[in-house]
Scaffold this motif. Structure first.
Motif, PDB file in Angstrom:
ATOM      1  N   LYS A 115      79.090  78.428  20.665  1.00  0.00           N
ATOM      2  CA  LYS A 115      78.929  78.176  19.058  1.00  0.00           C
ATOM      3  C   LYS A 115      79.220  79.677  18.513  1.00  0.00           C
ATOM      4  N   ASP A 116      78.777  80.622  19.094  1.00  0.00           N
ATOM      5  CA  ASP A 116      79.350  82.037  18.289  1.00  0.00           C
ATOM      6  C   ASP A 116      79.574  83.167  19.122  1.00  0.00           C
ATOM      7  N   GLY A 117      79.967  82.912  20.479  1.00  0.00           N
ATOM      8  CA  GLY A 117      80.110  83.981  21.378  1.00  0.00           C
ATOM      9  C   GLY A 117      79.151  84.811  22.037  1.00  0.00           C
ATOM     10  N   GLY A 118      77.815  84.336  21.693  1.00  0.00           N
ATOM     11  CA  GLY A 118      76.714  85.191  21.699  1.00  0.00           C
ATOM     12  C   GLY A 118      76.034  84.932  23.320  1.00  0.00           C
ATOM     13  N   ARG A 119      75.165  86.057  23.599  1.00  0.00           N
ATOM     14  CA  ARG A 119      74.515  85.868  24.924  1.00  0.00           C
ATOM     15  C   ARG A 119      74.019  84.760  25.426  1.00  0.00           C
ATOM     16  N   ILE A 120      74.020  84.251  26.378  1.00  0.00           N
ATOM     17  CA  ILE A 120      73.472  83.106  27.043  1.00  0.00           C
ATOM     18  C   ILE A 120      71.925  83.123  26.848  1.00  0.00           C
ATOM     19  N   GLY A 121      71.308  84.423  27.212  1.00  0.00           N
ATOM     20  CA  GLY A 121      69.759  84.397  27.156  1.00  0.00           C
ATOM     21  C   GLY A 121      69.143  83.871  28.137  1.00  0.00           C
ATOM     22  N   ALA A 122      68.129  83.237  27.680  1.00  0.00           N
ATOM     23  CA  ALA A 122      66.987  82.465  28.614  1.00  0.00           C
ATOM     24  C   ALA A 122      67.518  81.246  29.273  1.00  0.00           C
ATOM     25  N   ALA A 123      68.903  80.746  28.740  1.00  0.00           N
ATOM     26  CA  ALA A 123      69.297  79.437  29.347  1.00  0.00           C
ATOM     27  C   ALA A 123      70.028  80.011  30.533  1.00  0.00           C
ATOM     28  N   ALA A 124      70.066  81.387  30.787  1.00  0.00           N
ATOM     29  CA  ALA A 124      71.246  81.720  31.970  1.00  0.00           C
ATOM     30  C   ALA A 124      70.634  81.162  33.384  1.00  0.00           C
ATOM     31  N   CYS A 125      69.436  80.988  33.562  1.00  0.00           N
ATOM     32  CA  CYS A 125      68.835  80.370  34.760  1.00  0.00           C
ATOM     33  C   CYS A 125      69.496  78.938  34.867  1.00  0.00           C
ATOM     34  N   TRP A 126      69.228  78.346  33.846  1.00  0.00           N
ATOM     35  CA  TRP A 126      69.727  76.765  33.999  1.00  0.00           C
ATOM     36  C   TRP A 126      71.394  76.794  34.011  1.00  0.00           C
ATOM     37  N   ALA A 127      71.835  77.548  33.465  1.00  0.00           N
ATOM     38  CA  ALA A 127      73.284  77.617  33.504  1.00  0.00           C
ATOM     39  C   ALA A 127      73.961  78.185  34.924  1.00  0.00           C
ATOM     40  N   MET A 128      73.059  78.727  35.520  1.00  0.00           N
ATOM     41  CA  MET A 128      73.413  79.333  36.824  1.00  0.00           C
ATOM     42  C   MET A 128      73.333  78.129  37.946  1.00  0.00           C
ATOM     43  N   LEU A 133      75.280  74.444  41.615  1.00  0.00           N
ATOM     44  CA  LEU A 133      74.991  73.073  42.312  1.00  0.00           C
ATOM     45  C   LEU A 133      75.624  71.793  41.563  1.00  0.00           C
ATOM     46  N   LEU A 134      75.845  71.957  40.398  1.00  0.00           N
ATOM     47  CA  LEU A 134      76.346  70.562  39.565  1.00  0.00           C
ATOM     48  C   LEU A 134      77.929  70.826  39.382  1.00  0.00           C
ATOM     49  N   PHE A 135      78.194  71.832  39.113  1.00  0.00           N
ATOM     50  CA  PHE A 135      79.738  71.961  39.271  1.00  0.00           C
ATOM     51  C   PHE A 135      80.573  71.528  40.151  1.00  0.00           C
ATOM     52  N   PRO A 136      79.982  71.948  41.662  1.00  0.00           N
ATOM     53  CA  PRO A 136      80.829  71.213  42.687  1.00  0.00           C
ATOM     54  C   PRO A 136      80.906  69.641  42.869  1.00  0.00           C
ATOM     55  N   LEU A 137      79.887  69.006  42.372  1.00  0.00           N
ATOM     56  CA  LEU A 137      79.614  67.693  42.187  1.00  0.00           C
ATOM     57  C   LEU A 137      80.467  67.174  41.102  1.00  0.00           C
ATOM     58  N   LEU A 138      80.380  67.738  39.971  1.00  0.00           N
ATOM     59  CA  LEU A 138      81.285  67.278  38.964  1.00  0.00           C
ATOM     60  C   LEU A 138      82.820  67.385  39.318  1.00  0.00           C
ATOM     61  N   LEU A 139      83.235  68.486  39.949  1.00  0.00           N
ATOM     62  CA  LEU A 139      84.821  68.274  40.522  1.00  0.00           C
ATOM     63  C   LEU A 139      84.943  67.162  41.238  1.00  0.00           C
ATOM     64  N   VAL A 140      83.953  67.092  42.367  1.00  0.00           N
ATOM     65  CA  VAL A 140      84.114  65.678  43.191  1.00  0.00           C
ATOM     66  C   VAL A 140      84.139  64.619  42.378  1.00  0.00           C
ATOM     67  N   ALA A 141      83.375  64.517  41.454  1.00  0.00           N
ATOM     68  CA  ALA A 141      83.191  63.061  40.647  1.00  0.00           C
ATOM     69  C   ALA A 141      84.700  63.103  39.858  1.00  0.00           C
ATOM     70  N   MET A 142      85.168  64.103  39.035  1.00  0.00           N
ATOM     71  CA  MET A 142      86.370  63.943  38.433  1.00  0.00           C
ATOM     72  C   MET A 142      87.576  63.759  39.213  1.00  0.00           C
ATOM     73  N   VAL A 143      87.591  64.307  40.649  1.00  0.00           N
ATOM     74  CA  VAL A 143      88.543  64.097  41.453  1.00  0.00           C
ATOM     75  C   VAL A 143      88.655  62.641  41.812  1.00  0.00           C
ATOM     76  N   LEU A 144      87.352  61.915  42.073  1.00  0.00           N
ATOM     77  CA  LEU A 144      87.294  60.486  42.611  1.00  0.00           C
ATOM     78  C   LEU A 144      87.457  59.482  41.550  1.00  0.00           C
ATOM     79  N   THR A 145      87.282  59.978  40.236  1.00  0.00           N
ATOM     80  CA  THR A 145      87.270  58.969  38.987  1.00  0.00           C
ATOM     81  C   THR A 145      88.659  59.253  38.396  1.00  0.00           C
ATOM     82  N   GLY A 146      89.327  60.509  38.540  1.00  0.00           N
ATOM     83  CA  GLY A 146      90.598  60.694  37.960  1.00  0.00           C
ATOM     84  C   GLY A 146      90.473  60.926  36.461  1.00  0.00           C
ATOM     85  N   SER A 147      88.966  61.394  36.047  1.00  0.00           N
ATOM     86  CA  SER A 147      89.079  61.804  34.746  1.00  0.00           C
ATOM     87  C   SER A 147      89.196  63.202  34.444  1.00  0.00           C
ATOM     88  N   GLY A 148      89.146  63.407  33.173  1.00  0.00           N
ATOM     89  CA  GLY A 148      89.074  64.935  32.702  1.00  0.00           C
ATOM     90  C   GLY A 148      87.544  65.225  32.465  1.00  0.00           C
TER      91      GLY A 148
END
Length: 169
Positions: A115-128, A133-148
């Protein structure tokens, strides 16, 4: 008609080089930034994922050693493992509010709000949690479905030094 970003890319190419100019982008508020390169983003994630695995493994070993002489139900061990899988990235994310943990510090990047290049702040825990956890699953899903990419982008990794040079020059 030439837009502001195209003009800025031409100027950045003359001063900071063509590689940096290719990664020039703008936040939703119009502020310019230099995105992190793909390898830098991947390496930052890999370091953070290794820290996550190390923390989870250490926690489970500590749990196993502390309870080796006591009869605990299998469900307690399972709940502990699940707690560690979620708890470790949340704790690691507590140190992530300014967008820099070990992976970002190692690669010279920073995770910021699109949005503005600002700090992540309190959402950092969720971002981590998403990052480990979810990024590796997203990569697997993208590879399996062939989507962006799916969903909307709310955070972006920036090249901290190049963005600093861009705003000061």
């Amino acid at each position: 008609m030439t837009d502001r970003l195209t003009i800025a890319k031409e100027q950045v190419e003359r001063t900071l080089g063509p590689k940096v100019a290719k990664r020039l982008a703008k936040f939703d508020d119009g502020t310019l930034y230099v995105s992190a390169g793909g390898w830098a983003e991947f390496l930052a994630w890999l370091v953070d994922f290794a820290v996550y695995l190390l923390g989870t493994g250490t926690g489970f070993v500590v749990f196993a050693v502390a309870t080796r002489n006591s009869a605990i139900p299998d469900s307690a061990a399972l709940l502990t493992l699940l707690g560690l899988l979620i708890g470790v990235p949340v704790l690691y994310g507590l140190f992530f509010g300014n967008g820099r943990v070990l992976g970002a510090a190692f690669t010279g990047t920073r995770l910021v709000r699109i949005k503005d290049g600002g700090r992540i702040g309190a959402a950092a825990c969720w971002a981590m949690v998403l990052r480990t956890l979810l990024f590796p699953l997203l990569l697997v899903a993208m590879v399996l479905t062939g989507s962006g990419g799916v969903g909307s982008v709310r955070r972006v990794s920036i090249d901290d030094e190049a963005t600093r040079r861009l705003s000061s020059g």
